[in-house]
Scaffold this motif. Structure first.
Motif, PDB file in Angstrom:
ATOM      1  N   VAL A 111       0.806  -1.217   0.000  1.00 20.09           N
ATOM      2  CA  VAL A 111       0.000   0.000   0.000  1.00 20.09           C
ATOM      3  C   VAL A 111       0.844   1.274   0.000  1.00 20.09           C
ATOM      4  N   ASN A 112       2.113   1.145  -0.301  1.00 15.10           N
ATOM      5  CA  ASN A 112       2.876   2.391  -0.457  1.00 15.10           C
ATOM      6  C   ASN A 112       2.824   2.877  -1.890  1.00 15.10           C
ATOM      7  N   SER A 113       1.963   2.257  -2.677  1.00  9.98           N
ATOM      8  CA  SER A 113       1.784   2.670  -4.065  1.00  9.98           C
ATOM      9  C   SER A 113       0.304   2.470  -4.402  1.00  9.98           C
ATOM     10  N   ALA A 114      -0.197   3.234  -5.348  1.00 10.90           N
ATOM     11  CA  ALA A 114      -1.587   3.044  -5.784  1.00 10.90           C
ATOM     12  C   ALA A 114      -1.570   2.024  -6.926  1.00 10.90           C
ATOM     13  N   PRO A 115      -2.728   1.487  -7.297  1.00  8.94           N
ATOM     14  CA  PRO A 115      -2.725   0.531  -8.406  1.00  8.94           C
ATOM     15  C   PRO A 115      -2.139   1.164  -9.673  1.00  8.94           C
ATOM     16  N   HIS A 116      -1.310   0.413 -10.386  1.00  9.58           N
ATOM     17  CA  HIS A 116      -0.851   0.888 -11.699  1.00  9.58           C
ATOM     18  C   HIS A 116      -1.101  -0.225 -12.700  1.00  9.58           C
ATOM     19  N   LEU A 117      -0.706  -0.002 -13.938  1.00 11.62           N
ATOM     20  CA  LEU A 117      -1.077  -0.984 -14.952  1.00 11.62           C
ATOM     21  C   LEU A 117      -0.457  -2.359 -14.672  1.00 11.62           C
ATOM     22  N   LYS A 133     -15.021  -3.926 -12.334  1.00  9.55           N
ATOM     23  CA  LYS A 133     -16.033  -4.979 -12.148  1.00  9.55           C
ATOM     24  C   LYS A 133     -15.397  -6.335 -11.875  1.00  9.55           C
ATOM     25  N   VAL A 134     -14.409  -6.303 -11.002  1.00 10.45           N
ATOM     26  CA  VAL A 134     -13.769  -7.550 -10.582  1.00 10.45           C
ATOM     27  C   VAL A 134     -14.313  -7.903  -9.198  1.00 10.45           C
ATOM     28  N   PRO A 135     -15.062  -9.000  -9.086  1.00 11.14           N
ATOM     29  CA  PRO A 135     -15.524  -9.376  -7.752  1.00 11.14           C
ATOM     30  C   PRO A 135     -14.392 -10.077  -6.990  1.00 11.14           C
ATOM     31  N   GLU A 140      -6.694   3.980   3.786  1.00 10.00           N
ATOM     32  CA  GLU A 140      -6.966   4.821   2.605  1.00 10.00           C
ATOM     33  C   GLU A 140      -6.481   4.137   1.330  1.00 10.00           C
ATOM     34  N   LEU A 141      -5.272   3.591   1.396  1.00 10.37           N
ATOM     35  CA  LEU A 141      -4.712   2.985   0.185  1.00 10.37           C
ATOM     36  C   LEU A 141      -5.398   1.665  -0.165  1.00 10.37           C
ATOM     37  N   SER A 142      -5.752   0.893   0.847  1.00  6.08           N
ATOM     38  CA  SER A 142      -6.395  -0.379   0.513  1.00  6.08           C
ATOM     39  C   SER A 142      -7.776  -0.086  -0.078  1.00  6.08           C
ATOM     40  N   ASN A 143      -8.414   0.994   0.377  1.00  6.84           N
ATOM     41  CA  ASN A 143      -9.688   1.382  -0.249  1.00  6.84           C
ATOM     42  C   ASN A 143      -9.481   1.770  -1.701  1.00  6.84           C
ATOM     43  N   GLU A 144      -8.356   2.392  -1.967  1.00  5.56           N
ATOM     44  CA  GLU A 144      -8.045   2.785  -3.339  1.00  5.56           C
ATOM     45  C   GLU A 144      -7.959   1.532  -4.234  1.00  5.56           C
ATOM     46  N   PHE A 145      -7.316   0.503  -3.717  1.00  9.39           N
ATOM     47  CA  PHE A 145      -7.238  -0.743  -4.493  1.00  9.39           C
ATOM     48  C   PHE A 145      -8.635  -1.334  -4.693  1.00  9.39           C
ATOM     49  N   ARG A 146      -9.403  -1.389  -3.607  1.00  7.81           N
ATOM     50  CA  ARG A 146     -10.747  -1.954  -3.736  1.00  7.81           C
ATOM     51  C   ARG A 146     -11.550  -1.201  -4.791  1.00  7.81           C
ATOM     52  N   GLN A 147     -11.472   0.143  -4.701  1.00 11.20           N
ATOM     53  CA  GLN A 147     -12.292   0.933  -5.632  1.00 11.20           C
ATOM     54  C   GLN A 147     -11.848   0.706  -7.070  1.00 11.20           C
ATOM     55  N   GLN A 148     -10.533   0.572  -7.246  1.00 17.26           N
ATOM     56  CA  GLN A 148     -10.065   0.357  -8.614  1.00 17.26           C
ATOM     57  C   GLN A 148     -10.582  -0.972  -9.153  1.00 17.26           C
ATOM     58  N   TRP A 149     -10.539  -2.005  -8.317  1.00 19.46           N
ATOM     59  CA  TRP A 149     -11.037  -3.314  -8.807  1.00 19.46           C
ATOM     60  C   TRP A 149     -12.558  -3.273  -8.987  1.00 19.46           C
TER      61      TRP A 149
END
Ligand code: MSP
Length: 649
Positions: free
Chosen positions: A14-20, A86-88, A73-82
């Motif tokens: 979580v020291n980075s946001a999702p990237h490609l 539309k990845v369950p 905050e960051l783990s929420n960012e990952f969740r929101q990105q997935w």
């Protein structure tokens, strides 16, 4: 076949946001999950956030948050990105109390079986990669990221990894599918054959981590924490072992060596398969936050769409190998395969059915040749997909579309439609049915990779069944019902205009960059007014040239130098300035230079300074040296030879 299919992505730092790069792994995992759903299995995809790292702790502190709040905050960012893709998923945080309990439980099991012991660890550690670097010397860079390693020496708990060498080698040999692709398994086999050292699994005196259930202040080393999340996620419902761990090649050793060894030590079943994919490169190097070459997924999703992006990632890069990302390749591929290929087949076929057959699928068994091609495609697609060769699987689908495109050109349905005899009309039925049946088949095959777009095409074909639960293993030619009314026809894959698309992505990307920097606590502070760097003295008041020429600076040669009794800073020098006789000068440089370093050296002297007495010695002149506040003086010197007595102007 097992009624359930449980797969995982790595849990992301979580020291980075999702990237490609991280998105690639999640989207591939979702495609595999969906495929297994279409085999009739109940599926579970576990992903999550890896939070107990020193990097996270530092980033959090910088942002003025607790590591837990920052991680939230960051783990929420990952969740929101997935979610947006539309990845369950089921999401595991390493800070969850349930996870703490599992890690401690596993530790106890390993300890009870005699695989844990305390010892002193002394060695190099890469803070960035959370990696104890074996065989490194102090000062050596981290082999993974190139940053300097830190030397640590502490009482740690060790895992007896060395005891598992033979069992691991037997595992790789008896179950070659355990680590995939083969070439990566071979790397692991040679590594393990080279010998395994016991592994330090705890760290001392860190607060942010899972406490080791022993005396003292130990927390678990990140890999004895993170890997176990796979177990935590399904511990209650007893779904362990996982069918598949999908990971990137950089973390294969941890998964293919440590993880099975931990599980063996605890007498637990092993995961069935570990597949390591390659890296998405940008400008030919691994995309990563620290290199500043990340491609953010959100602008791509918004502008190009989730499904075309999913398709591109799996079509373009052979799974397992590295692949370079570029907008040009992305846009060219989407236009060729989706806009011109699949999209065109769909709109042509459905429009012709509407025009020539009143919107109902005609009755026909279809063209024997196309039927054969479709059967072969289903088989080879499935084989390739199950071998993780997604690019090859998708290539087969596109080849089948080309077969139909060619057949349409040959049959010329627009010409047949004008002929009223039974034969041309039957031929028209044949080609329309064949095209629609191929459309149905490819839509089903592509559904794991492009779920939303395929659901739209499915509805346009007039299919009412749920595509997600359609059985891909029962998919066969001839299942399309004659008389089926096709639905509303609308374009699903618009053609992308490169220049426009790249501009749009850029605009969104700029906003995303700001948002993510703020999230990571990296907002640039408002520029403070300029001030000299620490230690640099402010400039003295201005003087004129006439003032300057009053100072007579000369080149002198140090003839003798000796300490001044009772003054540890001072040296007593005699200096030749090409005068009648050498001068005596007392200089405060004894802490920076020994007498031997000075004798025979040419120096700069302020020659017309009024004499003054220091410690009873008359000093006639001053030696010129540079220093910052609190740093030792460095004597002014000349690169070229210069005559003694020469004046500095
Ligand atoms: N937290 C660990 C994993 C623990 S799993 C028990 C970790 N996290 S990570 O965020 O650094 O990386 C997560 C995954 O993303 C890894 O599989 C890594 O290979 C993958 N990728 C990170 N950058 C990548 C690319 N540029 N391309 C493809 N995948 C890459 O490691």
């Amino acid at each position: 076949m097992n009624p359930k299919f449980y797969l995982t992505t790595p849990i992301y730092y979580v020291n980075s946001a999702p990237h490609l790069g991280t998105t690639y792994c999640t989207l591939a995992a979702d495609a595999i999950r969906r495929y297994h759903g279409m085999l009739g299995q109940e599926t579970l995809l576990v992903t999550g956030s890896d939070e107990h790292s020193q990097n996270v702790e530092r980033a959090a502190r910088k942002k003025g948050l607790s590591p837990f709040d920052f991680s939230t905050e960051l783990s929420n960012e990952f969740r929101q990105q997935w979610d947006k893709f539309k990845v369950p998923y089921r999401f595991i945080r390493t800070s969850d109390p349930a996870h703490h309990a599992t890690v401690q439980w596993l530790f106890e099991r390993c300890r009870k079986n005699g695989y844990i012991f305390p010892s002193t660890y002394s060695g190099q550690y890469c803070v960035h990669d959370e990696l104890y670097v074996n065989d490194a010397e102090p000062g050596d860079p981290c082999p993974d990221c190139g940053r300097p390693t830190e030397t640590v020496s502490e009482e740690n708990y060790f895992f007896k990894l060395s005891a598992f060498q033979d069992r691991l080698l037997a595992l790789y040999e008896n179950d070659p599918g355990f680590v995939q692709p083969d070439y990566r398994r071979n790397e692991i086999v040679s590594f393990v054959k080279g010998g395994l050292r016991d592994l330090s699994i705890s760290r001392n005196n860190l607060e942010w981590g899972i406490p080791v259930p022993v005396e003292g202040n130990h927390v678990f080393y990140v890999w004895f924490d993170a890997l176990i999340s796979y177990l935590t996620a399904v511990r209650e419902e007893k779904l362990w072992p996982a069918d598949l761990h999908l990971i990137g090649k950089d973390i294969l050793r941890f998964h293919a060596i440590y993880w099975p060894a931990f599980l063996m030590a605890a007498d637990l079943p092993l995961p069935k398969k570990i597949f390591a994919h390659g890296w998405i490169l940008k400008d030919s190097i691994k995309m990563s936050k620290s290199r500043g070459n990340v491609v953010r997924p959100e602008p791509l999703r918004q502008v190009i769409g989730a499904d075309p992006l999913r398709y591109f990632l799996l079509r373009e890069i052979p799974f397992g190998q590295d692949g370079n990302f570029s907008y040009d390749v992305l846009i060219t591929r989407i236009n060729a395969d989706l806009a011109n290929g699949l999209g065109n087949l769909a709109s042509r076929t459905l429009t012709m059915i509407r025009q020539y057959r009143g919107g109902s699928v005609p009755a026909s068994s279809g063209s024997a040749e196309i039927a054969e091609a479709a059967r072969a495609t289903i088989a080879s697609y499935r084989e390739a997909f199950e071998n993780f060769e997604f690019n090859r699987a998708l290539e087969q689908v596109m080849a089948l579309i080309t077969v139909v495109d060619k057949a349409i050109v040959q049959y010329q349905p627009w010409a047949l439609a004008k002929k009223e005899h039974a034969e041309p009309q039957a031929q028209l039925d044949e080609i329309l049915f064949s095209a629609a049946e191929v459309l149905r088949i490819v839509t089903a095959l592509l559904a794991p990779i492009m779920p939303e777009a395929c659901a739209q095409l499915w509805a346009q074909l007039g299919m009412t069944s749920n595509l997600e639960t359609l059985r891909i293993d029962e998919l066969a030619w001839g299942q399309l019902s004659a008389g089926q009314a096709i639905g509303e026809v609308a374009p699903v894959f618009p053609r992308l205009d490169a220049a426009k698309i790249i501009d749009q992505i850029q605009v969104i990307d700029d906003m995303e960059a700001d948002r993510i920097n703020e999230l990571l606590g990296k907002t640039e502070p408002v520029a403070a007014p300029w001030a000299p760097p620490p230690g640099i003295a402010p400039l003295s008041p201005e003087i004129t040239i006439d003032d300057f020429v009053k100072v007579d600076l000369r080149v002198g040669l140090v003839l003798t130098a000796e300490p001044v009794k009772g003054a540890d800073k001072l040296l007593h020098l005699t200096v030749d300035l090409a005068e009648e006789k050498p001068r005596t000068i007392v200089a405060g440089i004894a802490k920076a230079y020994t007498p031997e370093q000075l004798i025979g050296r040419k120096v700069v002297i302020v020659a017309n300074l009024a004499p003054r007495k220091l410690r009873g010695i008359e000093s006639r002149g001053m030696i010129v040296a540079a220093s910052l506040e609190d740093t030792p003086p460095v004597l002014a010197a000349f690169l070229e030879d210069v005559p003694v007595g020469a004046r500095l102007k």
